[in-house]
Design a protein around this motif. Structure first.
Motif, PDB file in Angstrom:
ATOM      1  N   THR A  72       0.821  -1.215   0.000  1.00  0.00           N
ATOM      2  CA  THR A  72       0.000   0.000   0.000  1.00  0.00           C
ATOM      3  C   THR A  72       0.850   1.258   0.000  1.00  0.00           C
ATOM      4  O   THR A  72       0.308   2.369  -0.022  1.00  0.00           O
ATOM      5  CB  THR A  72      -0.914   0.005   1.242  1.00  0.00           C
ATOM      6  OG1 THR A  72      -0.116  -0.084   2.433  1.00  0.00           O
ATOM      7  CG2 THR A  72      -1.882  -1.169   1.194  1.00  0.00           C
ATOM      8  N   ARG A  73       2.159   1.107   0.017  1.00  0.00           N
ATOM      9  CA  ARG A  73       3.032   2.281  -0.022  1.00  0.00           C
ATOM     10  C   ARG A  73       2.988   2.922  -1.413  1.00  0.00           C
ATOM     11  O   ARG A  73       3.040   2.236  -2.422  1.00  0.00           O
ATOM     12  CB  ARG A  73       4.468   1.893   0.335  1.00  0.00           C
ATOM     13  CG  ARG A  73       4.654   1.429   1.781  1.00  0.00           C
ATOM     14  CD  ARG A  73       6.094   1.061   2.049  1.00  0.00           C
ATOM     15  NE  ARG A  73       6.527  -0.045   1.208  1.00  0.00           N
ATOM     16  CZ  ARG A  73       7.801  -0.412   1.065  1.00  0.00           C
ATOM     17  NH1 ARG A  73       8.757   0.270   1.677  1.00  0.00           N
ATOM     18  NH2 ARG A  73       8.116  -1.434   0.290  1.00  0.00           N
ATOM     19  N   THR A  74       2.931   4.220  -1.401  1.00  0.00           N
ATOM     20  CA  THR A  74       2.860   4.943  -2.671  1.00  0.00           C
ATOM     21  C   THR A  74       4.260   5.185  -3.241  1.00  0.00           C
ATOM     22  O   THR A  74       5.258   5.124  -2.519  1.00  0.00           O
ATOM     23  CB  THR A  74       2.147   6.283  -2.475  1.00  0.00           C
ATOM     24  OG1 THR A  74       2.863   7.070  -1.506  1.00  0.00           O
ATOM     25  CG2 THR A  74       0.719   6.057  -1.984  1.00  0.00           C
TER      26      THR A  74
END
Length: 338
Positions: free
Chosen positions: A166-168
């Motif tokens: 979920t890290r951008t």
């Protein structure tokens, strides 16, 4: 239960709890050692093995790569979609900041020419072609060597797909090698294999390639030694708690016994008290100090107040002298000098 027994039991219980914790920590390190040993065995078996067609390992895009097949070398025919190139962030190489270059490879024949008809056509295999430096602050654009154009025979080692994150990341970059996220970052609408590959060779070979990725580590680590250390701590703690408990119990028992003995000793009356005076009165019998007929009366010798034992001795001597009537011509009986 006595105080000594309760204290000893408490010490042993604390030792058992700590020893149990050490046993579980040792077991945890042992499991990590077993897992690491199995991973090393897979690398040792597959890393230097001869290449096989991709469809021998992954028959289709729906099939998941097994752990036992990781690092297997495969061959596949297809073409690179260089317009969908994506950079993998935060993957240093040999301690240096680096990007990994991920390029989708559109499969045209998963059998690599070994089958009568092409297999797996249309599937996409994400290929990690190597690494490039990030530059000074990883914010500027970097030069990425282009892959060969046209039909390419790719030789690569298969890797397990990483979990989606979920890290951008900035456009054109990803934080994990999850094939679906890589294709999404490259804006390529296709069905990926449930695995990715690390480039080993390309035919035709390009003029320039990214840096070669280092081989996987086969260092087993210190998990086994840590496991034995935790188990040794468990034995030491358990044995030490038993020794300390026995010593504490012995000291408390000895202290309780000493208090009981001192409390039961008879008291000795101090000199000059009523008991001493009673003894003085009993030791002088009536008529003991009287002289026989025709003699001067015998006066009792002056007494020196002393301890109880001395008073009893004086009374006994006076009684014996008075009974014999022995004198030395003086008023009182002859008594030994002290």
């Amino acid at each position: 239960m006595s105080a000594a027994a309760r204290r000893a039991v408490g010490i042993v219980c604390v030792g058992i709890v700590l020893a149990t914790a050490c046993v579980f920590l040792g077991r945890w390190q042992w499991n990590r050692h077993v897992w690491r040993d199995a991973a090393i065995a897979v690398v040792t078996t597959n890393y230097a093995a001869d290449p096989v067609p991709l469809d021998d390992v992954l028959a289709s895009t729906d099939e998941t790569l097994g752990k036992a097949d990781e690092w297997r070398t495969v061959e596949v025919v297809g073409r690179y979609d260089s317009d969908a190139t994506v950079l993998l962030r935060n993957r240093p190489v040999d301690g240096h900041p680096a990007y990994h270059v991920l390029v989708p490879f559109v499969v045209s024949d998963a059998s690599a020419g070994t089958a009568d008809d092409p297999t797996g056509a249309g599937g996409v295999l994400v290929v990690d072609r190597g690494w490039v430096p990030t530059g000074e602050d990883a914010s500027a654009a970097v030069d990425v060597p282009a892959p060969p154009t046209g039909t390419v025979t790719l030789t690569a080692r298969l890797r397990l797909d990483e979990r989606e994150t979920t890290r951008t990341a900035p456009p054109g970059q990803v934080q994990a090698v999850a094939s679906s996220q890589v294709l999404a970052a490259g804006r390529l609408d296709a069905v990926p294999y449930a695995a990715y590959a690390q480039r080993l060779a390309e035919d035709p070979a390009p003029a320039q390639v990214p840096g070669t990725l280092p081989p996987p580590s086969t260092d087993p680590g210190s998990h086994l030694s840590y496991a034995f250390q935790w188990w040794a701590f468990a034995l030491l703690i358990l044995g030490g708690s038993v020794v300390v408990a026995r010593r504490e119990a012995a000291l408390l028992t000895e202290a309780a016994t000493g208090d009981g003995v001192s409390g039961g000793e008879p008291s000795t009356a101090p000199p000059g008290d009523g008991a001493s005076e009673d003894t003085d009165r009993r030791s002088v019998r009536p008529g003991a100090g009287a002289a026989p007929a025709g003699r001067a009366p015998v006066r009792p010798a002056p007494r020196r107040r002393g301890g109880r034992a001395e008073d009893e001795e004086d009374a006994l001597i006076d009684a014996q002298l008075a009974a014999r009537g022995g004198t030395d011509g003086r008023d009182g009986p002859v008594r030994p000098a002290r």
